[in-house]
Design a protein around this motif. Structure first.
Motif, PDB file in Angstrom:
ATOM      1  N   LEU A   1     -12.603 -34.194   1.038  1.00 28.74           N
ATOM      2  CA  LEU A   1     -11.585 -34.957   0.328  1.00 28.74           C
ATOM      3  C   LEU A   1     -10.289 -34.157   0.305  1.00 28.74           C
ATOM      4  O   LEU A   1     -10.295 -32.921   0.332  1.00 28.74           O
ATOM      5  CB  LEU A   1     -12.024 -35.284  -1.095  1.00 28.74           C
ATOM      6  N   LEU A   2      -9.210 -34.900   0.310  1.00 31.19           N
ATOM      7  CA  LEU A   2      -7.902 -34.266   0.232  1.00 31.19           C
ATOM      8  C   LEU A   2      -7.603 -33.933  -1.225  1.00 31.19           C
ATOM      9  O   LEU A   2      -7.907 -34.720  -2.127  1.00 31.19           O
ATOM     10  CB  LEU A   2      -6.827 -35.198   0.788  1.00 31.19           C
ATOM     11  N   ILE A   3      -7.039 -32.794  -1.431  1.00 33.15           N
ATOM     12  CA  ILE A   3      -6.659 -32.418  -2.797  1.00 33.15           C
ATOM     13  C   ILE A   3      -5.179 -32.078  -2.821  1.00 33.15           C
ATOM     14  O   ILE A   3      -4.598 -31.629  -1.812  1.00 33.15           O
ATOM     15  CB  ILE A   3      -7.478 -31.222  -3.331  1.00 33.15           C
ATOM     16  N   ASP A   4      -4.577 -32.302  -3.938  1.00 34.19           N
ATOM     17  CA  ASP A   4      -3.174 -31.931  -4.170  1.00 34.19           C
ATOM     18  C   ASP A   4      -3.044 -31.646  -5.668  1.00 34.19           C
ATOM     19  O   ASP A   4      -2.610 -32.489  -6.447  1.00 34.19           O
ATOM     20  CB  ASP A   4      -2.240 -33.058  -3.727  1.00 34.19           C
ATOM     21  N   THR A   5      -3.465 -30.461  -6.020  1.00 35.49           N
ATOM     22  CA  THR A   5      -3.480 -30.076  -7.440  1.00 35.49           C
ATOM     23  C   THR A   5      -2.294 -29.160  -7.702  1.00 35.49           C
ATOM     24  O   THR A   5      -2.219 -28.069  -7.134  1.00 35.49           O
ATOM     25  CB  THR A   5      -4.791 -29.351  -7.784  1.00 35.49           C
TER      26      THR A   5
END
Lengths: 268, 179
Positions: free
Chosen positions: A220-224
């Motif tokens: 999954l792509l994350i952008d935290t």
């Protein structure tokens, strides 16, 4: 009235007077240099905080600036900072420094200090990705003032490292057999981003059977953003021939130029 | 006895006439050469002052720094011993001023001064450890090496005086001790 002294006498007298003058000049210049250096004011840029930057080669760049106000007439030459960053129990982690600088008299200079932490190449890298740490730093300052005296200043300090995937957990939930013969394994992934840069990339999750055979993979792509948290439960469906009990979950992060595998989590 | 106007070189015990005869036609035949007792008294005073300035005060400073956060690569005793020797040389140099021994004595004093400064320069490091993980080391040998220019010039002056005493004995007395 006395006659003019002979040449040798005058030469000797001149040399003695020059000798006295030399003492006076050296003492006055030294005293002035000491007085001037007492008015030097050092400070660090942006307080004691270091900037962090995740570089495309998987290295974290730590940066700060060292400001020096030098109001006196003499210059600092060969002004150099050196930083040795250690990881508790693992020895030297990174070396950083500043360029060799000259700070002219009557000026204020900002000397950049840059440290590169090799996250991907370092044995401590995976730990630093998932755990905050107090990293011991040996900071050295070397310089020469007024071409008269050189100084080496050493300061021991700690750098508070904020992990970008602090307390990363990939916890498998109860295995649930499905009507179609597959097995559902819910995996709760959570972490907090304590770094000052965002976590942007891909988290891949793999489930291995007790025998080590790969059962299923998802990503999954994350952008935290910095300071944010991540918590999500992934559903992995395993084929009929794959028993996850006793196996393990493997999580890996792939970001700009960096791929790091985190420690495996056992499946009960 | 001090301040008495005498022919240059007339005091045999101070300036042997054979060496300090007023042979230069441009010189006045008289000089006010202080007597030996007067010079001895001044030499003792000079010795005491020099002993305080270049031996005792540095000794006391270094002694007080012992056991503190400041450490210096020179021991108090070394400074006291060398300072006392230098003070003695300075006093003897003054005592010998009206004689032919002055030039060599001044050369010896200057050479000792140069050697002392370079010896100090090689040990010119101060380390300060105030605690809390901070340490400061300052090296200032260049200052002492520059300071050695002074005794170097004195050495050259002493060489010139020695040559002058050999070529024209007693010539300088008239100017060192004008009547």
């Amino acid at each position: 009235m006395n006659p003019r002294p002979p040449g040798l006498y005058r030469l000797s007298r001149l040399l003695r007077r020059l000798s006295t003058l030399a003492v006076v000049v050296v003492v006055v210049v030294t005293a002035f240099a000491v007085y001037s250096v007492a008015h030097v004011r050092p400070s660090t840029g942006s307080g004691a905080q270091m900037t962090q930057l995740l570089l495309p080669n998987g290295t974290v760049e730590l940066g700060t600036t060292f400001n020096l106000s030098n109001p006196g007439p003499f210059a600092f030459t060969h002004f150099r900072l050196l930083a040795l960053v250690s990881f508790p129990g693992a020895g030297l982690l990174a070396v950083g420094g500043s360029p060799d600088s000259t700070i002219a008299g009557g000026s204020t200079a900002s000397v950049p200090l840059t440290i590169y932490l090799p996250m991907a190449a370092s044995s401590a890298g995976p730990t630093l990705l998932t755990h905050d740490a107090q990293l011991p730093v040996d900071l050295w300052l070397n310089t020469t003032y007024a071409s008269l005296a050189s100084a080496a200043i050493r300061a021991e300090t700690n750098y508070s490292w904020g992990a970008p995937f602090d307390q990363l957990n990939a916890t498998p939930g109860p295995v649930a057999p499905q009507a179609n013969g597959t097995v559902l394994v819910p995996i709760a992934v959570s972490f907090a981003n304590h770094a000052v840069f965002g976590d942007v990339g891909t988290l891949s999750v793999r489930v291995l059977s007790a025998g080590g055979a790969p059962c299923s993979t998802t990503s999954l792509l994350i952008d935290t953003p910095a300071g944010g948290t991540f918590a999500q439960t992934l559903s992995l469906y395993l084929g009929p021939g794959c028993n996850p009990s006793g196996g393990e979950v493997l999580v890996a992060y792939s970001g700009p130029g960096i791929t790091v595998a985190f420690p495996p989590e056992a499946i009960p | 006895m001090s301040g008495e106007v005498v022919p240059a070189g007339a005091r045999g015990e101070i300036a042997p006439p054979t060496l300090f005869a007023p042979d230069s036609p441009t010189l006045s035949p008289v000089a006010r050469v202080p007597g030996l007792a007067h010079r001895f008294a001044v030499s003792v005073a000079l010795f005491v002052v020099a002993l305080v300035v270049i031996a005792y005060l540095p000794y006391e400073l270094l002694r007080r720094l012992e056991g503190t956060a400041v450490s210096i690569a020179v021991t108090p005793f070394e400074v006291l011993a060398v300072g006392a020797a230098m003070s003695l040389l300075l006093a003897l140099r003054y005592l010998a001023k009206p004689t032919v021994a002055y030039g060599p004595m001044a050369m010896l004093t200057a050479a000792a001064g140069i050697a002392y400064l370079f010896w100090l320069a090689a040990r010119a490091t101060v380390a300060v450890v105030p605690g809390h993980g901070v340490g400061i080391t300052v090296t200032y040998g260049t200052v002492l090496e520059l300071l050695a220019v002074a005794p170097l010039l004195s050495l050259l002056a002493a060489v010139v005086t020695t040559i002058e005493d050999l070529r024209h004995p007693g010539e300088r007395l008239r100017f060192d001790y004008p009547a």
